[in-house]
Design an enzyme around this catalytic site. Structure first.
Site, PDB file in Angstrom:
ATOM      1  N   TYR A   1     -11.886  -3.950  11.980  1.00 27.60           N
ATOM      2  CA  TYR A   1     -10.614  -3.215  11.869  1.00 27.60           C
ATOM      3  C   TYR A   1      -9.832  -3.272  13.196  1.00 27.60           C
ATOM      4  O   TYR A   1      -8.615  -3.513  13.200  1.00 27.60           O
ATOM      5  CB  TYR A   1     -10.940  -1.776  11.485  1.00 27.60           C
ATOM      6  CG  TYR A   1      -9.767  -0.884  11.194  1.00 27.60           C
ATOM      7  CD1 TYR A   1      -9.137  -0.894   9.954  1.00 27.60           C
ATOM      8  CD2 TYR A   1      -9.300   0.020  12.159  1.00 27.60           C
ATOM      9  CE1 TYR A   1      -8.076  -0.041   9.690  1.00 27.60           C
ATOM     10  CE2 TYR A   1      -8.247   0.877  11.902  1.00 27.60           C
ATOM     11  CZ  TYR A   1      -7.637   0.843  10.666  1.00 27.60           C
ATOM     12  OH  TYR A   1      -6.574   1.687  10.401  1.00 27.60           O
TER      13      TYR A   1
ATOM     14  N   GLY B   1       0.832  -1.210   0.000  1.00 30.69           N
ATOM     15  CA  GLY B   1       0.000   0.000   0.000  1.00 30.69           C
ATOM     16  C   GLY B   1       0.858   1.248   0.000  1.00 30.69           C
ATOM     17  O   GLY B   1       0.519   2.263   0.601  1.00 30.69           O
TER      18      GLY B   1
ATOM     19  N   ALA C   1     -10.028  -5.531  15.526  1.00 32.52           N
ATOM     20  CA  ALA C   1      -9.535  -6.903  15.731  1.00 32.52           C
ATOM     21  C   ALA C   1      -8.301  -7.166  14.872  1.00 32.52           C
ATOM     22  O   ALA C   1      -7.312  -7.750  15.332  1.00 32.52           O
ATOM     23  CB  ALA C   1     -10.634  -7.911  15.410  1.00 32.52           C
ATOM     24  N   ALA C   2      -8.351  -6.732  13.615  1.00 26.87           N
ATOM     25  CA  ALA C   2      -7.203  -6.954  12.718  1.00 26.87           C
ATOM     26  C   ALA C   2      -5.970  -6.203  13.219  1.00 26.87           C
ATOM     27  O   ALA C   2      -4.854  -6.748  13.222  1.00 26.87           O
ATOM     28  CB  ALA C   2      -7.550  -6.496  11.302  1.00 26.87           C
ATOM     29  N   LYS C   3      -6.177  -4.965  13.670  1.00 33.71           N
ATOM     30  CA  LYS C   3      -5.035  -4.149  14.097  1.00 33.71           C
ATOM     31  C   LYS C   3      -4.454  -4.643  15.434  1.00 33.71           C
ATOM     32  O   LYS C   3      -3.255  -4.526  15.672  1.00 33.71           O
ATOM     33  CB  LYS C   3      -5.442  -2.673  14.177  1.00 33.71           C
ATOM     34  CG  LYS C   3      -5.770  -2.058  12.817  1.00 33.71           C
ATOM     35  CD  LYS C   3      -4.571  -2.101  11.879  1.00 33.71           C
ATOM     36  CE  LYS C   3      -4.804  -1.374  10.581  1.00 33.71           C
ATOM     37  NZ  LYS C   3      -3.634  -1.431   9.681  1.00 33.71           N
TER      38      LYS C   3
ATOM     39  N   SER D   1      -2.812   0.341  14.529  1.00 27.46           N
ATOM     40  CA  SER D   1      -3.662   1.528  14.681  1.00 27.46           C
ATOM     41  C   SER D   1      -4.033   1.705  16.145  1.00 27.46           C
ATOM     42  O   SER D   1      -4.117   0.723  16.896  1.00 27.46           O
ATOM     43  CB  SER D   1      -4.948   1.361  13.880  1.00 27.46           C
ATOM     44  OG  SER D   1      -5.890   2.345  14.247  1.00 27.46           O
TER      45      SER D   1
ATOM     46  N   ARG E   1      -0.114   5.506  -1.896  1.00 31.43           N
ATOM     47  CA  ARG E   1      -0.732   6.778  -1.463  1.00 31.43           C
ATOM     48  C   ARG E   1      -0.809   6.823   0.063  1.00 31.43           C
ATOM     49  O   ARG E   1      -0.473   5.842   0.730  1.00 31.43           O
ATOM     50  CB  ARG E   1      -2.106   6.976  -2.109  1.00 31.43           C
ATOM     51  CG  ARG E   1      -3.084   5.857  -1.887  1.00 31.43           C
ATOM     52  CD  ARG E   1      -4.299   5.991  -2.803  1.00 31.43           C
ATOM     53  NE  ARG E   1      -5.152   4.825  -2.714  1.00 31.43           N
ATOM     54  CZ  ARG E   1      -6.122   4.675  -1.818  1.00 31.43           C
ATOM     55  NH1 ARG E   1      -6.368   5.643  -0.960  1.00 31.43           N
ATOM     56  NH2 ARG E   1      -6.841   3.574  -1.788  1.00 31.43           N
TER      57      ARG E   1
ATOM     58  N   VAL F   1      -2.333  -8.121  -1.318  1.00 30.14           N
ATOM     59  CA  VAL F   1      -1.622  -8.718  -0.175  1.00 30.14           C
ATOM     60  C   VAL F   1      -2.377  -9.910   0.425  1.00 30.14           C
ATOM     61  O   VAL F   1      -1.786 -10.737   1.110  1.00 30.14           O
ATOM     62  CB  VAL F   1      -1.320  -7.693   0.952  1.00 30.14           C
ATOM     63  CG1 VAL F   1      -0.360  -6.621   0.483  1.00 30.14           C
ATOM     64  CG2 VAL F   1      -2.601  -7.081   1.514  1.00 30.14           C
TER      65      VAL F   1
ATOM     66  N   ASN G   1       1.896  -2.085   5.352  1.00 30.68           N
ATOM     67  CA  ASN G   1       1.093  -0.872   5.536  1.00 30.68           C
ATOM     68  C   ASN G   1      -0.284  -0.963   4.881  1.00 30.68           C
ATOM     69  O   ASN G   1      -1.200  -0.243   5.281  1.00 30.68           O
ATOM     70  CB  ASN G   1       1.892   0.312   4.958  1.00 30.68           C
ATOM     71  CG  ASN G   1       1.033   1.529   4.718  1.00 30.68           C
ATOM     72  OD1 ASN G   1       0.753   2.295   5.645  1.00 30.68           O
ATOM     73  ND2 ASN G   1       0.574   1.710   3.478  1.00 30.68           N
TER      74      ASN G   1
HETATM   75  P1  NDP Z   1      -5.167   4.794   2.257  1.00 31.75           P
HETATM   76  O1  NDP Z   1      -6.574   4.326   2.123  1.00 31.75           O
HETATM   77  O2  NDP Z   1      -4.852   6.221   1.973  1.00 31.75           O
HETATM   78  O3  NDP Z   1      -4.195   3.851   1.354  1.00 31.75           O
HETATM   79  C1  NDP Z   1      -4.295   2.473   1.426  1.00 31.75           C
HETATM   80  C2  NDP Z   1      -3.214   1.829   0.610  1.00 31.75           C
HETATM   81  O4  NDP Z   1      -3.324   0.410   0.766  1.00 31.75           O
HETATM   82  C3  NDP Z   1      -3.331   2.108  -0.883  1.00 31.75           C
HETATM   83  O5  NDP Z   1      -2.030   2.166  -1.421  1.00 31.75           O
HETATM   84  C4  NDP Z   1      -4.063   0.866  -1.393  1.00 31.75           C
HETATM   85  O6  NDP Z   1      -3.836   0.590  -2.770  1.00 31.75           O
HETATM   86  C5  NDP Z   1      -3.428  -0.194  -0.525  1.00 31.75           C
HETATM   87  N1  NDP Z   1      -4.203  -1.425  -0.446  1.00 31.75           N
HETATM   88  C6  NDP Z   1      -5.470  -1.589   0.021  1.00 31.75           C
HETATM   89  N2  NDP Z   1      -5.838  -2.884  -0.069  1.00 31.75           N
HETATM   90  C7  NDP Z   1      -4.761  -3.555  -0.589  1.00 31.75           C
HETATM   91  C8  NDP Z   1      -4.519  -4.910  -0.937  1.00 31.75           C
HETATM   92  N3  NDP Z   1      -5.449  -5.859  -0.735  1.00 31.75           N
HETATM   93  N4  NDP Z   1      -3.318  -5.238  -1.458  1.00 31.75           N
HETATM   94  C9  NDP Z   1      -2.369  -4.284  -1.667  1.00 31.75           C
HETATM   95  N5  NDP Z   1      -2.548  -2.988  -1.368  1.00 31.75           N
HETATM   96  C10 NDP Z   1      -3.736  -2.628  -0.834  1.00 31.75           C
HETATM   97  O7  NDP Z   1      -4.736   4.383   3.745  1.00 31.75           O
HETATM   98  P2  NDP Z   1      -3.842   5.189   4.805  1.00 31.75           P
HETATM   99  O8  NDP Z   1      -2.624   5.708   4.177  1.00 31.75           O
HETATM  100  O9  NDP Z   1      -4.714   6.103   5.585  1.00 31.75           O
HETATM  101  O10 NDP Z   1      -3.472   3.991   5.818  1.00 31.75           O
HETATM  102  C11 NDP Z   1      -2.291   3.217   5.670  1.00 31.75           C
HETATM  103  C12 NDP Z   1      -2.209   2.235   6.833  1.00 31.75           C
HETATM  104  O11 NDP Z   1      -2.222   2.958   8.064  1.00 31.75           O
HETATM  105  C13 NDP Z   1      -3.391   1.270   6.900  1.00 31.75           C
HETATM  106  O12 NDP Z   1      -2.954   0.018   7.334  1.00 31.75           O
HETATM  107  C14 NDP Z   1      -4.290   1.904   7.932  1.00 31.75           C
HETATM  108  O13 NDP Z   1      -5.129   0.961   8.550  1.00 31.75           O
HETATM  109  C15 NDP Z   1      -3.261   2.482   8.896  1.00 31.75           C
HETATM  110  N6  NDP Z   1      -3.772   3.546   9.726  1.00 31.75           N
HETATM  111  C16 NDP Z   1      -4.221   4.719   9.177  1.00 31.75           C
HETATM  112  C17 NDP Z   1      -4.681   5.726   9.986  1.00 31.75           C
HETATM  113  C18 NDP Z   1      -5.145   7.029   9.442  1.00 31.75           C
HETATM  114  O14 NDP Z   1      -5.561   7.871  10.258  1.00 31.75           O
HETATM  115  N7  NDP Z   1      -5.111   7.289   8.153  1.00 31.75           N
HETATM  116  C19 NDP Z   1      -4.754   5.563  11.441  1.00 31.75           C
HETATM  117  C20 NDP Z   1      -4.252   4.305  11.911  1.00 31.75           C
HETATM  118  C21 NDP Z   1      -3.776   3.344  11.068  1.00 31.75           C
HETATM  119  P3  NDP Z   1      -4.922   1.039  -3.912  1.00 31.75           P
HETATM  120  O15 NDP Z   1      -4.852   2.525  -3.979  1.00 31.75           O
HETATM  121  O16 NDP Z   1      -4.464   0.355  -5.149  1.00 31.75           O
HETATM  122  O17 NDP Z   1      -6.264   0.566  -3.402  1.00 31.75           O
END
Ligand code: NDP
Length: 247
Positions: free
Chosen positions: A155, A12, A157-159, A142, A15, A64, A90
Site C-alpha cells: 500500500y 470508488g 509503495a502504491a501510494k 495516503s 462509499r 479500475v 480514489n
Molecule cells: P473504502 O474501502 O471505504 O471504499 C473503497 C472504494 O473503492 C469502494 O467504493 C470500492 O468499491 C472501490 N473499489 C475498490 N477496488 C476497486 C476496483 N478495483 N475498481 C473500482 N472500484 C474499486 O475506502 P476509503 O473510502 O477509506 O478510501 C478511499 C481512498 O482513500 C483509497 O484510495 C484509500 O487508499 C485512501 N485513503 C484512505 C484513508 C482512510 O483513512 N480511510 C487514509 C488514506 C488514504 P466496492 O464497494 O464496489 O468494493
C-alpha cells in the site's frame, strides 16, 4: 466554487471518502459518475443521496485495474455525457501483512488497483480533456505513501507511486490546461479504518496533532478546492489532509 456543466468521474465513489467526494462535486453542480466494482447497493445509495440533494449522478461499474473495462466505461460515459472534465482516482484497497509473510498476489492486487488503476483511468480521461483543453485530475494518495507504514509495504509503495504519477502527469499535461494533483489523507473514519481495534486507534491518535481522526468530508473539501476555479493555478502538488500526523 461552481462546477455547472462539468462531468466528473469518481472511482470508488460509492462509499467512504469517494462517496463524500461524489456528494460534494454534485453539490457544486457537476454531473458525477459514481464508480464501484462489487457492492452495487452502496453505489445506488450514493446516487440516491446525490439526487435527494438536487444533484445529478449516475452509476458506472468497472474494475479500475482492468484496462479493457476502463476503456469501455470511459467510452460509454463520453458517448452519454459528451466529455469527462474531472477525474478523481480514489478507488483503493488494502491487503496488509508484514513483508516477510506478504504474498505476491497481495502485492499485485494493491499495486494493480491503487496505482495501475489510476494510470488507466487518467489515460482514458485525459484523452478527452486534451481535446477540450481543460481538465482536473486528483489522485488520492495516503500518509502511508510518505511516512511508510509497517504491514503496508504494498500500500505504501502504491501510494508513493501515485505521487510520481501525479508529478510526471502534471508536467506532461500542463500545456493543455489540465492540472494533476494529489490529496494525501491521514486516518479518516471509513470502513477501511474501522477494522482497527480501539487500542490501536487510541495509539494512532497520540501521533495526530489535532488528536482526532478526520472525516471523509475533510478530503472532499480538499478535492473540491483543487478541481474548482480557486485551484486553477495549482498543479503537481500534494495537499496533506491529516490533522498534523505527518509534517
Ligand atoms: P473504502 O474501502 O471505504 O471504499 C473503497 C472504494 O473503492 C469502494 O467504493 C470500492 O468499491 C472501490 N473499489 C475498490 N477496488 C476497486 C476496483 N478495483 N475498481 C473500482 N472500484 C474499486 O475506502 P476509503 O473510502 O477509506 O478510501 C478511499 C481512498 O482513500 C483509497 O484510495 C484509500 O487508499 C485512501 N485513503 C484512505 C484513508 C482512510 O483513512 N480511510 C487514509 C488514506 C488514504 P466496492 O464497494 O464496489 O468494493
Amino acid at each position: 466554487m461552481n462546477l455547472q456543466g462539468k462531468i466528473a468521474v469518481v472511482t470508488g465513489g460509492s462509499r467512504g471518502i469517494g462517496r463524500a467526494i461524489s456528494l460534494r462535486l454534485a453539490a457544486m453542480g457537476a454531473l458525477v459518475y459514481v464508480n464501484y466494482v462489487s457492492r452495487s447497493a452502496a453505489a445506488e445509495e450514493t446516487v440516491a443521496l446525490i439526487r435527494a440533494q438536487g444533484g445529478q449522478g449516475e452509476i458506472v461499474a468497472f474494475d479500475v485495474a482492468d484496462g479493457a473495462a476502463v476503456q469501455r466505461a470511459f467510452k460509454d460515459i463520453i458517448a452519454a455525457a459528451g466529455s469527462v472534465d474531472i477525474l478523481v482516482n480514489n478507488a483503493g484497497i488494502t491487503r496488509d501483512g508484514l513483508m516477510a509473510r506478504m504474498k505476491e498476489e497481495d502485492w499485485d492486487a494493491v499495486l494493480d488497483t491503487n496505482l495501475k488503476g489510476a494510470f488507466l483511468c487518467a489515460k482514458a480521461a485525459s484523452r478527452e480533456m486534451m481535446k477540450k483543453k481543460w481538465g482536473r485530475i486528483v489522485n488520492i494518495s495516503s500518509v502511508s505513501g510518505f511516512a511508510g507504514n509497517p504491514g503496508q509495504v504494498n500500500y505504501s509503495a502504491a501510494k508513493a507511486g501515485l505521487i510520481g504519477l501525479t508529478k510526471a502527469m502534471a508536467r506532461e499535461y500542463a500545456s493543455r490546461n489540465i492540472t494533476v494533483n494529489a490529496v494525501a489523507p491521514g486516518y479518516i473514519e471509513t470502513e477501511m479504518t474501522e477494522q482497527l481495534s480501539s487500542e490501536v486507534q487510541e495509539e494512532i491518535k497520540k501521533d495526530i496533532l489535532l488528536a482526532s481522526f478526520g472525516k471523509a468530508e475533510d478530503i472532499a473539501a480538499a478535492v473540491a478546492y483543487l478541481v474548482s476555479d480557486d485551484g486553477r493555478y495549482v498543479t503537481g502538488q500534494t495537499l496533506h489532509v491529516n490533522g498534523g500526523m505527518y509534517l
